[in-house]
Scaffold this motif. Structure first.
Motif, PDB file in Angstrom:
ATOM      1  N   GLY A   1      -7.144   5.172   6.421  1.00 58.53           N
ATOM      2  CA  GLY A   1      -7.215   4.357   7.633  1.00 58.53           C
ATOM      3  C   GLY A   1      -5.897   4.303   8.371  1.00 58.53           C
ATOM      4  N   PHE A   2      -4.807   4.225   7.626  1.00 58.40           N
ATOM      5  CA  PHE A   2      -3.479   4.177   8.227  1.00 58.40           C
ATOM      6  C   PHE A   2      -3.193   5.455   9.007  1.00 58.40           C
ATOM      7  N   ILE A   3      -3.434   6.602   8.391  1.00 58.39           N
ATOM      8  CA  ILE A   3      -3.171   7.882   9.060  1.00 58.39           C
ATOM      9  C   ILE A   3      -4.112   8.068  10.242  1.00 58.39           C
ATOM     10  N   SER A   4      -5.367   7.663  10.073  1.00 56.15           N
ATOM     11  CA  SER A   4      -6.314   7.729  11.191  1.00 56.15           C
ATOM     12  C   SER A   4      -5.837   6.873  12.359  1.00 56.15           C
ATOM     13  N   GLY A   5      -5.326   5.674  12.059  1.00 58.48           N
ATOM     14  CA  GLY A   5      -4.828   4.802  13.111  1.00 58.48           C
ATOM     15  C   GLY A   5      -3.632   5.382  13.834  1.00 58.48           C
ATOM     16  N   CYS A   6      -2.773   6.102  13.084  1.00 60.52           N
ATOM     17  CA  CYS A   6      -1.611   6.749  13.713  1.00 60.52           C
ATOM     18  C   CYS A   6      -2.065   7.842  14.677  1.00 60.52           C
ATOM     19  N   TYR A   7      -3.031   8.645  14.261  1.00 61.01           N
ATOM     20  CA  TYR A   7      -3.509   9.737  15.116  1.00 61.01           C
ATOM     21  C   TYR A   7      -4.275   9.224  16.337  1.00 61.01           C
ATOM     22  N   SER A   8      -4.987   8.106  16.176  1.00 58.87           N
ATOM     23  CA  SER A   8      -5.854   7.625  17.262  1.00 58.87           C
ATOM     24  C   SER A   8      -5.233   6.494  18.069  1.00 58.87           C
ATOM     25  N   ASN A   9      -3.966   6.159  17.768  1.00 52.00           N
ATOM     26  CA  ASN A   9      -3.269   5.093  18.497  1.00 52.00           C
ATOM     27  C   ASN A   9      -3.995   3.760  18.348  1.00 52.00           C
ATOM     28  N   ASP A  10      -4.555   3.534  17.166  1.00 50.43           N
ATOM     29  CA  ASP A  10      -5.356   2.341  16.891  1.00 50.43           C
ATOM     30  C   ASP A  10      -4.511   1.359  16.074  1.00 50.43           C
ATOM     31  N   LEU A  11      -3.866   0.429  16.761  1.00 51.28           N
ATOM     32  CA  LEU A  11      -2.982  -0.504  16.078  1.00 51.28           C
ATOM     33  C   LEU A  11      -3.738  -1.452  15.159  1.00 51.28           C
ATOM     34  N   ASP A  12      -4.969  -1.798  15.514  1.00 52.92           N
ATOM     35  CA  ASP A  12      -5.763  -2.661  14.644  1.00 52.92           C
ATOM     36  C   ASP A  12      -6.079  -1.963  13.326  1.00 52.92           C
ATOM     37  N   MET A  13      -6.371  -0.653  13.378  1.00 52.45           N
ATOM     38  CA  MET A  13      -6.624   0.096  12.161  1.00 52.45           C
ATOM     39  C   MET A  13      -5.366   0.184  11.309  1.00 52.45           C
ATOM     40  N   ILE A  14      -4.225   0.414  11.938  1.00 56.50           N
ATOM     41  CA  ILE A  14      -2.962   0.447  11.198  1.00 56.50           C
ATOM     42  C   ILE A  14      -2.713  -0.890  10.512  1.00 56.50           C
ATOM     43  N   ARG A  15      -2.909  -1.976  11.250  1.00 55.30           N
ATOM     44  CA  ARG A  15      -2.678  -3.315  10.694  1.00 55.30           C
ATOM     45  C   ARG A  15      -3.611  -3.579   9.506  1.00 55.30           C
ATOM     46  N   ASP A  16      -4.881  -3.269   9.666  1.00 57.10           N
ATOM     47  CA  ASP A  16      -5.855  -3.548   8.607  1.00 57.10           C
ATOM     48  C   ASP A  16      -5.630  -2.679   7.369  1.00 57.10           C
ATOM     49  N   SER A  17      -5.038  -1.508   7.554  1.00 58.13           N
ATOM     50  CA  SER A  17      -4.846  -0.569   6.436  1.00 58.13           C
ATOM     51  C   SER A  17      -3.481  -0.704   5.776  1.00 58.13           C
ATOM     52  N   PHE A  18      -2.597  -1.487   6.346  1.00 57.57           N
ATOM     53  CA  PHE A  18      -1.207  -1.582   5.889  1.00 57.57           C
ATOM     54  C   PHE A  18      -1.123  -2.512   4.683  1.00 57.57           C
ATOM     55  N   ASN A  19      -1.725  -2.120   3.583  1.00 60.20           N
ATOM     56  CA  ASN A  19      -1.839  -3.009   2.429  1.00 60.20           C
ATOM     57  C   ASN A  19      -1.769  -2.192   1.146  1.00 60.20           C
ATOM     58  N   ASP A  20      -0.655  -2.266   0.464  1.00 59.90           N
ATOM     59  CA  ASP A  20      -0.464  -1.548  -0.799  1.00 59.90           C
ATOM     60  C   ASP A  20      -0.968  -2.421  -1.948  1.00 59.90           C
ATOM     61  N   VAL A  21      -2.048  -1.992  -2.589  1.00 59.09           N
ATOM     62  CA  VAL A  21      -2.639  -2.795  -3.659  1.00 59.09           C
ATOM     63  C   VAL A  21      -2.244  -2.303  -5.045  1.00 59.09           C
ATOM     64  N   ILE A  22      -1.435  -1.237  -5.121  1.00 59.86           N
ATOM     65  CA  ILE A  22      -1.092  -0.655  -6.423  1.00 59.86           C
ATOM     66  C   ILE A  22       0.388  -0.814  -6.764  1.00 59.86           C
ATOM     67  N   ILE A  23       1.275  -0.310  -5.923  1.00 56.55           N
ATOM     68  CA  ILE A  23       2.701  -0.267  -6.267  1.00 56.55           C
ATOM     69  C   ILE A  23       3.413  -1.580  -5.929  1.00 56.55           C
ATOM     70  N   GLU A  24       3.194  -2.083  -4.727  1.00 60.97           N
ATOM     71  CA  GLU A  24       3.881  -3.305  -4.298  1.00 60.97           C
ATOM     72  C   GLU A  24       3.685  -4.483  -5.254  1.00 60.97           C
ATOM     73  N   PRO A  25       2.457  -4.749  -5.739  1.00 59.81           N
ATOM     74  CA  PRO A  25       2.289  -5.885  -6.652  1.00 59.81           C
ATOM     75  C   PRO A  25       3.093  -5.750  -7.943  1.00 59.81           C
ATOM     76  N   GLN A  26       3.352  -4.527  -8.374  1.00 61.93           N
ATOM     77  CA  GLN A  26       4.112  -4.323  -9.608  1.00 61.93           C
ATOM     78  C   GLN A  26       5.618  -4.464  -9.395  1.00 61.93           C
ATOM     79  N   ARG A  27       6.091  -4.134  -8.208  1.00 63.41           N
ATOM     80  CA  ARG A  27       7.531  -4.098  -7.958  1.00 63.41           C
ATOM     81  C   ARG A  27       8.075  -5.329  -7.249  1.00 63.41           C
ATOM     82  N   GLN A  28       7.239  -6.142  -6.656  1.00 65.13           N
ATOM     83  CA  GLN A  28       7.737  -7.203  -5.786  1.00 65.13           C
ATOM     84  C   GLN A  28       8.615  -8.211  -6.531  1.00 65.13           C
ATOM     85  N   SER A  29       8.402  -8.384  -7.830  1.00 63.43           N
ATOM     86  CA  SER A  29       9.204  -9.343  -8.590  1.00 63.43           C
ATOM     87  C   SER A  29      10.659  -8.909  -8.719  1.00 63.43           C
ATOM     88  N   LEU A  30      10.954  -7.633  -8.466  1.00 66.07           N
ATOM     89  CA  LEU A  30      12.324  -7.134  -8.558  1.00 66.07           C
ATOM     90  C   LEU A  30      13.179  -7.545  -7.358  1.00 66.07           C
TER      91      LEU A  30
END
Length: 316
Positions: A209-238
């Motif tokens: 969705g993020f890459i699609s939003g970049c190609y289509s100039n869709d800021l709402d798609m970029i916003r909705d897709s800008f969510n890391d559910v794997i790496i960020e939750p593990q590293r944020q405590s650092l």
């Protein structure tokens, strides 16, 4: 023919939240400079390291720039050598691609000293050898954007395919670096080796969705897709205050906010009219947690944003 070349390589944001080890982009105005001189002796040596990074190894095998140039020198079987001066503009262990920038600037400068320069894709592989020195593994999400410029997707390691992704012209990156160190090896070591199926599907959908939003100039798609559910939750405590910094950015109008590379730098994407407010909110949140910061607002235009030669001189 050139005998003395200086190249500049910009800082980078790696992972871009949802693209772990495959997605990254440049940050203008801050970076490393590496000067190479061609010498008759067929060796690679580092003469000096200066700048803000503090003590760094001058043994080429233990230095990202030196090791990258050694890889180029060996692969091309050169009959001459290089002497290297490194001027660090990127803090060590900052999450801003400092190790990649030194390696990339070094191979770009070396390439300018060759009678027959090689393509940038081959330079990418030489720079990858340098990155191993810093992180202990091969990944290109800093190196590829640093070399090519802009937002870059890289697929594959042995035979990498590099694709520059367009970014809506109104979008800026806000990058805030707290004054603390966080090593890449430490940040990678804490990651789990497996993920749940649901998280895999969610993260894959967000990347698409993020890459699609970049190609289509869709800021709402970029916003909705800008969510890391794997790496960020593990590293944020650092990173002290991470959630407050992220909340501040989003409340000030950011499209998304996450960890830059391995951290501790945190980045946000925002439309140009919100960028200054996002920066102030992020800096204030870090300040509330007792951390001083440096900060930048950068465009994401790929034109002339990658590593480049900035000074040359020739034999008299």
């Amino acid at each position: 023919m050139h005998s003395d070349v200086t190249a500049f390589a910009p800082a980078t944001v790696a992972n871009v939240g949802i693209g772990f080890d495959i997605l990254g982009h440049t940050v203008e105005s801050v970076g490393d400079r590496v000067r190479l001189r061609r010498i008759e002796e067929p060796v690679v040596r580092i003469r000096a390291v200066s700048g803000i990074a503090g003590p760094l190894p001058v043994d080429p095998k233990s230095n990202t720039a030196g090791r990258a140039v050694q890889a180029l020198h060996s692969a091309l079987e050169l009959k001459f050598g290089f002497e290297i001066d490194i001027d660090k503009g990127i803090p060590l262990a900052s999450g801003m691609g400092g190790s990649a920038a030194s390696a990339v600037a070094a191979v770009v400068a070396a390439n300018a000293l060759l009678e027959e320069p090689v393509p940038r894709l081959r330079l990418l592989k030489f720079a990858m050898e340098g990155e191993i020195v810093a992180s202990g593994s091969v990944h290109v999400d800093n190196i590829a954007p640093c070399l090519f410029g802009g937002l870059v997707l890289t697929v594959g390691i042995d035979h990498p395919r590099v694709k520059q992704i367009p970014v809506p012209a109104s979008v800026r990156c806000v990058l805030v670096h707290p004054h603390m160190h966080l090593g890449t090896r430490e940040a990678r070591a804490m990651l789990k080796s497996d993920v749940t199926r649901s998280d895999f599907v969610w993260q894959t959908a967000n990347l698409a969705g993020f890459i699609s939003g970049c190609y289509s100039n869709d800021l709402d798609m970029i916003r909705d897709s800008f969510n890391d559910v794997i790496i960020e939750p593990q590293r944020q405590s650092l990173i002290p205050g991470f959630k407050d910094v992220q909340r501040g950015a989003m409340s000030a109008g950011a499209l998304g906010c996450s960890i830059s590379g391995a951290g501790p730098a945190i980045f946000a994407w925002a439309e140009v009219q919100h960028a200054a407010a996002v920066r102030e909110a992020m800096v204030s949140a870090f300040t509330a947690h007792g951390l001083r910061t440096d900060c930048w607002i950068s465009s994401l235009d790929s034109d002339n944003a990658g590593a480049r030669v900035v000074k040359t001189s020739c034999r008299g």
